[in-house]
Design a protein around this motif. Structure first.
Motif, PDB file in Angstrom:
ATOM      1  N   ASP A  25      21.766   8.352 -23.355  1.00 54.76           N
ATOM      2  CA  ASP A  25      22.817   9.333 -23.610  1.00 54.76           C
ATOM      3  C   ASP A  25      22.415  10.390 -24.634  1.00 54.76           C
ATOM      4  OD1 ASP A  25      22.799   7.281 -25.502  1.00 54.76           O
ATOM      5  OD2 ASP A  25      24.954   7.359 -25.840  1.00 54.76           O
ATOM      6  N   ALA A  26      21.276  10.214 -25.280  1.00 59.37           N
ATOM      7  CA  ALA A  26      20.827  11.193 -26.279  1.00 59.37           C
ATOM      8  C   ALA A  26      20.498  12.546 -25.650  1.00 59.37           C
ATOM      9  CB  ALA A  26      19.614  10.652 -27.034  1.00 59.37           C
ATOM     10  N   VAL A  27      20.217  12.573 -24.365  1.00 57.82           N
ATOM     11  CA  VAL A  27      19.875  13.839 -23.711  1.00 57.82           C
ATOM     12  C   VAL A  27      21.096  14.675 -23.356  1.00 57.82           C
ATOM     13  CG1 VAL A  27      17.726  12.884 -22.781  1.00 57.82           C
ATOM     14  CG2 VAL A  27      19.783  12.895 -21.370  1.00 57.82           C
ATOM     15  N   ILE A  28      22.266  14.076 -23.333  1.00 57.23           N
ATOM     16  CA  ILE A  28      23.477  14.791 -22.892  1.00 57.23           C
ATOM     17  C   ILE A  28      23.801  15.982 -23.796  1.00 57.23           C
ATOM     18  CG2 ILE A  28      25.944  14.589 -22.387  1.00 57.23           C
ATOM     19  CD1 ILE A  28      24.074  13.139 -20.374  1.00 57.23           C
ATOM     20  N   PRO A  29      23.872  15.806 -25.123  1.00 59.32           N
ATOM     21  CA  PRO A  29      24.183  16.975 -25.965  1.00 59.32           C
ATOM     22  C   PRO A  29      23.123  18.075 -25.857  1.00 59.32           C
ATOM     23  CG  PRO A  29      24.327  14.943 -27.249  1.00 59.32           C
ATOM     24  CD  PRO A  29      23.776  14.581 -25.910  1.00 59.32           C
ATOM     25  N   ILE A  30      21.877  17.684 -25.660  1.00 54.16           N
ATOM     26  CA  ILE A  30      20.807  18.668 -25.524  1.00 54.16           C
ATOM     27  C   ILE A  30      20.983  19.456 -24.226  1.00 54.16           C
ATOM     28  CG2 ILE A  30      18.309  18.963 -25.291  1.00 54.16           C
ATOM     29  CD1 ILE A  30      18.102  16.292 -26.963  1.00 54.16           C
ATOM     30  N   ALA A  31      21.226  18.741 -23.137  1.00 48.87           N
ATOM     31  CA  ALA A  31      21.438  19.408 -21.846  1.00 48.87           C
ATOM     32  C   ALA A  31      22.651  20.328 -21.907  1.00 48.87           C
ATOM     33  CB  ALA A  31      21.604  18.373 -20.738  1.00 48.87           C
ATOM     34  N   ASN A  32      23.713  19.873 -22.525  1.00 49.93           N
ATOM     35  CA  ASN A  32      24.922  20.697 -22.639  1.00 49.93           C
ATOM     36  C   ASN A  32      24.651  21.970 -23.432  1.00 49.93           C
ATOM     37  OD1 ASN A  32      26.475  18.950 -21.122  1.00 49.93           O
ATOM     38  ND2 ASN A  32      27.298  17.872 -22.895  1.00 49.93           N
ATOM     39  N   LYS A  33      23.912  21.860 -24.530  1.00 44.43           N
ATOM     40  CA  LYS A  33      23.614  23.021 -25.362  1.00 44.43           C
ATOM     41  C   LYS A  33      22.696  24.009 -24.626  1.00 44.43           C
ATOM     42  CE  LYS A  33      21.958  24.364 -29.910  1.00 44.43           C
ATOM     43  NZ  LYS A  33      21.473  23.926 -31.215  1.00 44.43           N
ATOM     44  N   LEU A  34      21.687  23.490 -23.926  1.00 43.89           N
ATOM     45  CA  LEU A  34      20.741  24.352 -23.231  1.00 43.89           C
ATOM     46  C   LEU A  34      21.382  25.162 -22.112  1.00 43.89           C
ATOM     47  CD1 LEU A  34      17.598  22.057 -22.968  1.00 43.89           C
ATOM     48  CD2 LEU A  34      17.775  24.216 -24.213  1.00 43.89           C
ATOM     49  N   GLN A  35      22.408  24.639 -21.489  1.00 50.96           N
ATOM     50  CA  GLN A  35      23.028  25.326 -20.357  1.00 50.96           C
ATOM     51  C   GLN A  35      23.510  26.728 -20.709  1.00 50.96           C
ATOM     52  OE1 GLN A  35      25.595  22.920 -17.695  1.00 50.96           O
ATOM     53  NE2 GLN A  35      24.972  21.191 -18.986  1.00 50.96           N
ATOM     54  N   ALA A  36      23.945  26.905 -21.928  1.00 49.27           N
ATOM     55  CA  ALA A  36      24.455  28.220 -22.342  1.00 49.27           C
ATOM     56  C   ALA A  36      23.356  29.277 -22.392  1.00 49.27           C
ATOM     57  CB  ALA A  36      25.129  28.103 -23.706  1.00 49.27           C
ATOM     58  N   ALA A  37      22.099  28.853 -22.473  1.00 45.25           N
ATOM     59  CA  ALA A  37      20.981  29.791 -22.598  1.00 45.25           C
ATOM     60  C   ALA A  37      20.400  30.222 -21.255  1.00 45.25           C
ATOM     61  CB  ALA A  37      19.884  29.160 -23.458  1.00 45.25           C
ATOM     62  N   PHE A  38      20.924  29.711 -20.154  1.00 42.92           N
ATOM     63  CA  PHE A  38      20.363  30.014 -18.839  1.00 42.92           C
ATOM     64  C   PHE A  38      21.424  30.587 -17.911  1.00 42.92           C
ATOM     65  CE2 PHE A  38      17.480  26.985 -20.662  1.00 42.92           C
ATOM     66  CZ  PHE A  38      16.228  27.376 -20.200  1.00 42.92           C
ATOM     67  N   PRO A  39      21.057  31.632 -17.164  1.00 44.93           N
ATOM     68  CA  PRO A  39      22.016  32.208 -16.231  1.00 44.93           C
ATOM     69  C   PRO A  39      22.242  31.337 -14.990  1.00 44.93           C
ATOM     70  CG  PRO A  39      19.913  33.346 -16.061  1.00 44.93           C
ATOM     71  CD  PRO A  39      19.808  32.379 -17.213  1.00 44.93           C
ATOM     72  N   LEU A  40      21.305  30.435 -14.727  1.00 41.44           N
ATOM     73  CA  LEU A  40      21.420  29.568 -13.568  1.00 41.44           C
ATOM     74  C   LEU A  40      21.104  28.146 -13.995  1.00 41.44           C
ATOM     75  CD1 LEU A  40      21.755  29.173 -10.487  1.00 41.44           C
ATOM     76  CD2 LEU A  40      19.297  29.665 -10.266  1.00 41.44           C
ATOM     77  N   VAL A  41      22.013  27.227 -13.717  1.00 42.15           N
ATOM     78  CA  VAL A  41      21.823  25.807 -14.025  1.00 42.15           C
ATOM     79  C   VAL A  41      21.933  25.033 -12.716  1.00 42.15           C
ATOM     80  CG1 VAL A  41      22.676  23.807 -15.309  1.00 42.15           C
ATOM     81  CG2 VAL A  41      22.784  26.087 -16.335  1.00 42.15           C
ATOM     82  N   ILE A  42      20.903  24.241 -12.440  1.00 41.13           N
ATOM     83  CA  ILE A  42      20.860  23.441 -11.226  1.00 41.13           C
ATOM     84  C   ILE A  42      20.736  21.981 -11.639  1.00 41.13           C
ATOM     85  CG2 ILE A  42      19.556  22.937  -9.121  1.00 41.13           C
ATOM     86  CD1 ILE A  42      18.496  25.873  -9.371  1.00 41.13           C
ATOM     87  N   ALA A  43      21.584  21.135 -11.089  1.00 45.60           N
ATOM     88  CA  ALA A  43      21.524  19.702 -11.363  1.00 45.60           C
ATOM     89  C   ALA A  43      21.205  18.972 -10.071  1.00 45.60           C
ATOM     90  CB  ALA A  43      22.841  19.204 -11.950  1.00 45.60           C
ATOM     91  N   THR A  44      20.267  18.041 -10.141  1.00 46.33           N
ATOM     92  CA  THR A  44      19.901  17.256  -8.963  1.00 46.33           C
ATOM     93  C   THR A  44      20.239  15.790  -9.212  1.00 46.33           C
ATOM     94  OG1 THR A  44      17.652  16.656  -9.661  1.00 46.33           O
ATOM     95  CG2 THR A  44      17.949  18.792  -8.564  1.00 46.33           C
ATOM     96  N   GLN A  45      20.453  15.069  -8.132  1.00 43.89           N
ATOM     97  CA  GLN A  45      20.690  13.634  -8.225  1.00 43.89           C
ATOM     98  C   GLN A  45      19.945  12.968  -7.076  1.00 43.89           C
ATOM     99  OE1 GLN A  45      24.775  12.379  -8.058  1.00 43.89           O
ATOM    100  NE2 GLN A  45      24.251  10.232  -8.246  1.00 43.89           N
ATOM    101  N   ASP A  46      19.072  12.046  -7.438  1.00 41.45           N
ATOM    102  CA  ASP A  46      18.340  11.289  -6.440  1.00 41.45           C
ATOM    103  C   ASP A  46      19.289  10.270  -5.821  1.00 41.45           C
ATOM    104  OD1 ASP A  46      16.164  10.477  -4.985  1.00 41.45           O
ATOM    105  OD2 ASP A  46      15.195   9.402  -6.615  1.00 41.45           O
ATOM    106  N   TRP A  47      19.155  10.014  -4.533  1.00 45.63           N
ATOM    107  CA  TRP A  47      20.023   9.059  -3.851  1.00 45.63           C
ATOM    108  C   TRP A  47      19.212   8.316  -2.806  1.00 45.63           C
ATOM    109  CZ3 TRP A  47      21.424   8.043   1.147  1.00 45.63           C
ATOM    110  CH2 TRP A  47      22.485   7.152   1.319  1.00 45.63           C
ATOM    111  N   HIS A  48      19.454   7.017  -2.712  1.00 48.47           N
ATOM    112  CA  HIS A  48      18.796   6.180  -1.706  1.00 48.47           C
ATOM    113  C   HIS A  48      19.845   5.270  -1.073  1.00 48.47           C
ATOM    114  CE1 HIS A  48      14.914   7.314  -3.358  1.00 48.47           C
ATOM    115  NE2 HIS A  48      15.313   6.937  -4.545  1.00 48.47           N
ATOM    116  N   PRO A  49      19.700   4.956   0.213  1.00 49.05           N
ATOM    117  CA  PRO A  49      20.597   3.972   0.824  1.00 49.05           C
ATOM    118  C   PRO A  49      20.361   2.604   0.192  1.00 49.05           C
ATOM    119  CG  PRO A  49      18.821   4.552   2.337  1.00 49.05           C
ATOM    120  CD  PRO A  49      18.712   5.469   1.157  1.00 49.05           C
ATOM    121  N   ALA A  50      21.322   1.717   0.306  1.00 51.93           N
ATOM    122  CA  ALA A  50      21.270   0.403  -0.356  1.00 51.93           C
ATOM    123  C   ALA A  50      20.027  -0.407  -0.022  1.00 51.93           C
ATOM    124  CB  ALA A  50      22.527  -0.391  -0.008  1.00 51.93           C
ATOM    125  N   ASN A  51      19.471  -0.230   1.159  1.00 51.90           N
ATOM    126  CA  ASN A  51      18.308  -1.029   1.558  1.00 51.90           C
ATOM    127  C   ASN A  51      16.984  -0.295   1.339  1.00 51.90           C
ATOM    128  OD1 ASN A  51      18.602   0.886   3.532  1.00 51.90           O
ATOM    129  ND2 ASN A  51      18.370  -0.513   5.260  1.00 51.90           N
TER     130      ASN A  51
END
Length: 69
Positions: A25-51
């Motif tokens: 959770d230490a990265v959350i405040p850093i990520a939140n602060k950095l977002q204000a400095a960029f005109p474009l913010v993209i978030a990705t989430q890896d996903w796999h089926p259960a098997n």
């Protein structure tokens, strides 16, 4: 154009999550602060089926070194 790309910043990796990382959770405040400095913010989430082969449960012949006999 500059962009901030947040890769796999998801609750599963935070304390209490299914795949918790110590102090994840230490990265959350850093990520939140950095977002204000960029005109474009993209978030990705890896996903796999259960098997999916990346999960330990898909390899019953392998043992986790943290398990006791």
């Amino acid at each position: 154009m500059k962009a901030l790309i947040l890769v796999d910043l998801q609750n599963d990796f935070l304390p209490g999550g299914a795949l918790a990382v110590p102090d994840g959770d230490a990265v959350i405040p850093i990520a939140n602060k950095l977002q204000a400095a960029f005109p474009l913010v993209i978030a990705t989430q890896d996903w796999h089926p259960a098997n999916h082969g990346s999960f330990a449960a898909s390899h019953p012949e392998k043992r986790c070194s943290s398990r006791s006999n």
